[in-house]
Design an enzyme around this catalytic site. Structure first.
Site, PDB file in Angstrom:
ATOM      1  N   GLY A 209       0.778  -1.233   0.000  1.00  7.05           N
ATOM      2  CA  GLY A 209       0.000   0.000   0.000  1.00  7.05           C
ATOM      3  C   GLY A 209       0.811   1.285   0.000  1.00  7.05           C
TER       4      GLY A 209
ATOM      5  N   LEU B 145      -4.472  -6.898  -7.268  1.00  2.00           N
ATOM      6  CA  LEU B 145      -4.016  -7.998  -8.117  1.00  2.00           C
ATOM      7  C   LEU B 145      -5.130  -8.899  -8.632  1.00  2.00           C
ATOM      8  CD1 LEU B 145      -0.702  -8.918  -6.264  1.00  2.00           C
ATOM      9  CD2 LEU B 145      -1.091  -7.293  -8.132  1.00  2.00           C
TER      10      LEU B 145
ATOM     11  N   ASN C  87      -6.002   2.234 -13.115  1.00  2.00           N
ATOM     12  CA  ASN C  87      -5.060   1.266 -12.548  1.00  2.00           C
ATOM     13  C   ASN C  87      -3.640   1.761 -12.772  1.00  2.00           C
ATOM     14  OD1 ASN C  87      -4.063  -1.359 -11.600  1.00  2.00           O
ATOM     15  ND2 ASN C  87      -3.586  -1.788 -13.752  1.00  2.00           N
TER      16      ASN C  87
ATOM     17  N   HIS D 178       0.207   0.328 -13.425  1.00  2.00           N
ATOM     18  CA  HIS D 178       0.894  -0.890 -13.840  1.00  2.00           C
ATOM     19  C   HIS D 178       2.402  -0.606 -13.881  1.00  2.00           C
ATOM     20  CE1 HIS D 178       1.253  -4.807 -15.708  1.00  2.00           C
ATOM     21  NE2 HIS D 178       2.153  -4.277 -16.510  1.00  2.00           N
TER      22      HIS D 178
ATOM     23  N   GLU E  48       6.020   5.826  -9.796  1.00  2.00           N
ATOM     24  CA  GLU E  48       4.589   5.700  -9.486  1.00  2.00           C
ATOM     25  C   GLU E  48       4.137   6.799  -8.527  1.00  2.00           C
ATOM     26  OE1 GLU E  48       3.862   0.964 -10.278  1.00  2.00           O
ATOM     27  OE2 GLU E  48       4.220   1.565  -8.214  1.00  2.00           O
TER      28      GLU E  48
END
Ligand code: GAR
Length: 193
Positions: A14, A86, A103, A105, A175
């Site tokens: 997380g 997932l 999402n 990735h 990210e």
């Protein structure tokens, strides 16, 4: 602009969830409220949510999973974010929330996406393929796995002797940079609809 109610789906440590929570609290992602965090397995991400007083649901994978998930999503959810989630969403959920699910990735889609491509599996495949770059992609979720329209993407060079672990660390840094920006962008598009 009205406050958008966001539901975040998680499966792991997380750290992206934490980044999003912090970005909502600081106003970096404006006009947004995280109303619920849904996990498909026991994971540390739920503790992060609880630490911030966010409602949590933990589902059981296997039989009836998609129904459990549908039931767990609050009916007044405006937007869903898959942050290291997932499990695959079925067509019903993708259709119901069309244009309202995104999402992240850990690769440069459309390369290295699809079934079985998650976490360390992705980094291993990228290194074994002899790629010189990898990166992260934020995209809309559609019934085709990792096939939805790309919102933001950033690349990083693969170093000599790179391992799946070292690449994962580099990609996490990307990210944390692009995810809040992509959420902000997608929420702004939602306002226009
Ligand atoms: C992230 O790197 C994310 O891109 C990846 O899982 C990690 C979760 O880390 N997602 C996938 O592989 C989905 N196909 P986190 O739990 O620390 O945010």
């Amino acid at each position: 602009m009205t406050t958008k109610r966001i539901c975040i789906l998680v499966s792991g440590g997380g750290t992206n969830l934490q980044r999003i929570i912090d970005a909502v609290l600081s106003g970096e992602i404006p006009e947004a409220e995280i109303i619920k965090v849904i996990a498909d397995r026991p994971c540390f991400a739920t503790t992060r949510a609880e630490n911030h007083g966010i409602e949590v649901a933990q589902l059981k994978r296997g039989k009836n999973f998609q129904q459990q998930l549908l039931d767990a999503i609050p009916p007044d959810t405006d937007f869903m974010v898959l942050a290291g989630f997932l499990s695959i969403l079925n067509e019903e959920i993708c259709t119901r929330f069309k244009g309202r699910i995104i999402n992240i990735h850990p690769a440069l889609l459309p390369k290295f996406g699809g079934a079985g491509m998650w976490g360390a599996h992705v980094h291993k495949a990228v290194i074994e393929a002899g790629e010189t770059y990898s990166g992260a992609t934020v995209h809309y979720v559609t019934p085709g796995i990792d096939e939805g329209e790309i919102i933001l993407q950033e690349a990083v060079a693969i170093s000599e002797g790179e391992t799946p672990d070292s690449l994962a660390k580099k990609i996490h840094e990307i990210e944390y940079r692009i995810f809040p920006k992509a959420i902000k962008k997608a929420l702004a598009q939602l306002q226009e609809k």
